[in-house]
Design an enzyme around this catalytic site. Structure first.
Site, PDB file in Angstrom:
ATOM      1  N   SER A  74       0.585  -1.235   0.595  1.00 18.92           N
ATOM      2  CA  SER A  74       0.195   0.132   0.050  1.00 18.92           C
ATOM      3  C   SER A  74       0.397   1.279   0.279  1.00 18.92           C
ATOM      4  CB  SER A  74      -1.239   0.116   1.056  1.00 18.92           C
ATOM      5  OG  SER A  74      -1.651   1.221   1.113  1.00 18.92           O
ATOM      6  N   ASP A 294      -1.154   1.461  -3.890  1.00 22.17           N
ATOM      7  CA  ASP A 294      -2.144   0.623  -4.418  1.00 22.17           C
ATOM      8  C   ASP A 294      -3.205   1.565  -5.132  1.00 22.17           C
ATOM      9  OD1 ASP A 294      -2.975   1.270  -2.003  1.00 22.17           O
ATOM     10  OD2 ASP A 294      -2.866  -1.398  -1.744  1.00 22.17           O
ATOM     11  N   ARG A 528      -4.680   4.635  20.135  1.00 16.09           N
ATOM     12  CA  ARG A 528      -4.552   3.136  19.657  1.00 16.09           C
ATOM     13  C   ARG A 528      -3.327   2.466  19.416  1.00 16.09           C
ATOM     14  NH1 ARG A 528      -4.460   3.292  14.205  1.00 16.09           N
ATOM     15  NH2 ARG A 528      -5.187   1.297  14.541  1.00 16.09           N
ATOM     16  N   GLY A 531      -2.037  -0.758  14.075  1.00 15.58           N
ATOM     17  CA  GLY A 531      -2.640  -2.252  13.877  1.00 15.58           C
ATOM     18  C   GLY A 531      -1.641  -3.019  12.771  1.00 15.58           C
TER      19      GLY A 531
HETATM   20  C1  16G Z   1      -4.446  -0.437   7.102  1.00 14.59           C
HETATM   21  C2  16G Z   1      -5.849  -0.668   6.998  1.00 14.59           C
HETATM   22  C3  16G Z   1      -6.379   1.586   7.274  1.00 14.59           C
HETATM   23  C4  16G Z   1      -6.033   1.318   8.116  1.00 14.59           C
HETATM   24  C5  16G Z   1      -4.710   1.491   8.686  1.00 14.59           C
HETATM   25  C6  16G Z   1      -4.190   2.483  10.017  1.00 14.59           C
HETATM   26  C7  16G Z   1      -7.800  -1.298   5.278  1.00 14.59           C
HETATM   27  C8  16G Z   1      -7.116  -1.409   3.613  1.00 14.59           C
HETATM   28  N1  16G Z   1      -5.912  -0.384   5.547  1.00 14.59           N
HETATM   29  O1  16G Z   1      -3.326   1.172   5.821  1.00 14.59           O
HETATM   30  O2  16G Z   1      -8.273   1.421   6.579  1.00 14.59           O
HETATM   31  O3  16G Z   1      -6.376   3.210   8.681  1.00 14.59           O
HETATM   32  O4  16G Z   1      -4.415   0.605   8.389  1.00 14.59           O
HETATM   33  O5  16G Z   1      -3.282   1.810  10.812  1.00 14.59           O
HETATM   34  O6  16G Z   1      -7.461  -1.292   5.975  1.00 14.59           O
HETATM   35  P1  16G Z   1      -2.258   1.756  11.520  1.00 14.59           P
HETATM   36  O7  16G Z   1      -3.671   0.200  12.352  1.00 14.59           O
HETATM   37  O8  16G Z   1      -1.127   1.462  12.019  1.00 14.59           O
HETATM   38  O9  16G Z   1      -3.072   3.304  12.617  1.00 14.59           O
HETATM   39 MG    MG Z   2      -3.814   1.339   0.019  1.00 15.38          MG
END
Ligand code: 16G
Ligand code: MG
EC number: 5.4.2.3
Length: 564
Positions: A74, A294, A528, A531
């Site tokens: 991405s 992407d 938070r 993820g």
């Molecule tokens: C990923 C997620 C996006 C989210 C981001 C948060 C998809 C396709 N992409 O890029 O939705 O905003 O993670 O990232 O689900 P973080 O948890 O590192 O803040």
């Molecule tokens: Mg992306």
């Protein structure tokens, strides 16, 4: 057991042991995370191979429905890569398979991997060893490790007896999701079918622009920052067919134009709020858009002045607001045509956002009387929630989002349009509104957020409303906000509730956040665990930038002290 079946089971075991031996696990742990496995591309082959096994198993489980694999990292740096799986409806893989995905990716040796697959197949009732039992569509972005990882995925898929892999080529992430969805609906699913649908529905939207709108007020010129990724490449391919728009692609991914996602792209523009690489003072006041590597994120921006690099940003929240206004307006035209209320269509319209949505956007949407709900960060959560409505519009501030329409609502629209055309009412405002919603449902990618289809819907709506970029900006003023990341030993110590707006663990942290926030007018702050990275994120809003910065900093300081 029949001799033949026994042979097939032997063959299945042999293939799994062989492929796991070919891809020994590197050190480190893989976690499926918010959007699949991600790491340094050179270390990803074992995880991608195992994702191939997983996708094939998922297809067998779902009676041979097509499953998708996308190889991309991405918006992340060019050296990274990743893999994620799309379910038959084109959405993200069902969450209850994630623990198995993690276990499979981290199985320490070939025998452990074999035992894990056999046990899982038994528990889930997945019949192994059949003929033509699975199909997996694959796509990848332009990263240098893409071809090598695609091969690893193919080997993983082929390790499941009866699985067929179909390489769809170098694609944007949303294209592959769209193909999976179309294939399972029995519709045409090639790249040219995708483009035909996009271009055709965009044209229909423009044909439905009222004659007094869309004139000189709306500048046709649009500069698109392609992040040096696949989105720019695809846009270059179709732009000549997008009459009514004069598109210039920068950071288009051509040799010598720059590095993927480096100082450019939607993530860079949204977080840094400065002009991406490749833009100059000559671009002041032109409407610009930015995609990520992407092409599943979209933001708009405009250079504020020739003398500095700051931009006026239109983020996912404002794209969502534009879509919501447009859709609400069409529903109103349909239901209140000719002044008298004559409800022809019942539609539950829902808006889905995350804690990152700017407070001003939420106020704006609520002031329109719309139902606004919140989910944790990550497309998989927002998309699922949006499906609960007849029309669900979801966006993250970072530009991930789309609109989903229920099948029932689409059939209501279709019968309304048939009814109106048989009454010779095809010139009516009501008929036009019905046709606009039908065209929008074709234009927007309902499988997943898609920067290309989102961009065309934005452009069509701006022309419909006769709006300039400035008109759009003025829908509401964003509250100043700030994001920071804090490196900690173990981010999983932080547990959140209420769609990540509150911390439930560690004990006492939420009280500290509340205490800090109370010092600021319009203050709002949450933390938070990321993820996707080994960090904790801190976000704050307040009535001035200085205050937002200071609130973020003081809360980040508490997080560092407690978890550091
Ligand atoms: C990923 C997620 C996006 C989210 C981001 C948060 C998809 C396709 N992409 O890029 O939705 O905003 O993670 O990232 O689900 P973080 O948890 O590192 O803040
Ligand atoms: Mg992306």
């Amino acid at each position: 057991m029949a001799a033949n079946q026994e042979e097939q089971e032997q063959e299945q075991r042999r293939r799994l042991l062989a492929v796991a031996t070919r891809f020994p696990l590197p050190s480190g742990t893989f976690s499926y995370g918010t959007a699949g496995f991600r790491a340094d591309g050179a270390t990803m082959a074992p995880a991608v191979c195992r994702a191939g096994i997983l996708a094939a198993l998922r297809s067998v489980k779902l009676a041979g429905a097509a499953i998708g694999i996308v190889i991309t990292a991405s918006h992340n740096p060019v050296g990274d890569n990743g893999v994620k799986i799309a379910d038959p409806d084109g959405g993200m893989m069902a969450q209850h398979w994630e623990p198995f995905a993690d276990a499979l990716a981290n199985a320490p040796d070939p025998d452990a991997l074999l035992q894990l697959v056999l046990q899982f197949a038994k528990d889930e009732g997945i019949p192994l060893g059949g003929q033509d039992t699975a199909q997996v569509l694959l796509g990848r972005d332009t990263r240098p490790t893409g071809a090598y990882l695609l091969d690893a995925a193919l080997q993983g898929i082929n390790a499941i007896v009866g699985a067929n892999a179909i390489d769809m080529g170098i694609l944007t992430t949303p294209q592959l999701h769209w193909m999976v969805r179309s294939k399972n609906k029995g519709a045409k699913a090639s790249e040219s079918d995708y483009f035909t649908q996009l271009i055709g529905s965009f044209r229909r939207m423009l044909e439905l622009v009222p004659k007094d709108k869309g004139g000189d007020e709306v500048a046709k010129k649009l500069i698109v920052d392609g992040a040096n990724g696949i989105g720019g490449v695809k846009l270059e391919q179709i732009k000549v067919e997008l009459s009514g728009l004069d598109i210039i692609v920068r950071n288009s991914g051509k040799e010598g134009e720059g590095i993927l996602n480096h100082m450019c792209g939607a993530d860079f523009v949204q977080k840094e709020r400065v002009t991406p690489h490749g833009f100059s003072p000559d671009d002041v006041s032109v409407r610009c858009a930015s995609l990520d590597g992407d092409a599943d994120r979209l933001v708009y921006f405009r250079l504020s002045s020739a003398s500095d690099s700051r931009v006026d940003l239109v983020d996912g929240d404002k794209i969502l607001s534009l879509f919501a206004l447009f859709i609400r307006e069409q529903l109103d035209i349909i239901n209140n045509s000719g002044g008298q209320t004559n409800k022809s269509l019942s539609a539950r319209l829902g808006i889905v956002q995350t804690a990152y949505a700017n407070g001003a956007s939420m106020q704006f949407l609520k002031s329109l009387g719309l139902e606004v709900v919140f989910t944790p960060t990550g497309v998989k959560y927002l998309h699922k929630r949006a499906l609960e409505y007849d029309i669900g519009i979801y966006f993250e501030a970072n530009g991930h989002g789309t609109v989903v329409f229920s099948e029932d609502f689409i059939s209501q629209l279709e019968s309304l349009s048939n009814g109106l055309s048989s009454q010779a009412a095809t010139g009516s405002a009501q008929y036009h509104a019905v046709m606009r919603l039908l065209a929008a449902s074709q234009l927007i990618n309902q499988a997943v957020g898609d920067a290309l289809s989102g961009l065309l819907l934005v452009e069509a709506i701006l022309q419909y409303k006769g709006w300039s970029f400035q008109n759009w900006c003025e829908l509401y003023s964003d509250l100043p906000s700030k994001q920071m990341k804090v490196k900690v030993k173990d981010r999983s110590v932080i547990v959140t509730t209420n769609a990540e707006t509150k911390v439930s663990q560690p004990c006492g942290l939420q009280e500290l956040i509340d205490k800090e926030t109370a010092n600021y007018t319009h203050g709002r702050c949450f933390v938070r665990p990321s993820g996707t990275e080994d960090v904790v994120r801190v976000y704050a809003e307040a009535s001035t930038q200085v205050e937002a910065d200071s609130l973020t900093k003081s809360v980040a300081h508490h997080v560092e002290r407690i978890l550091g």
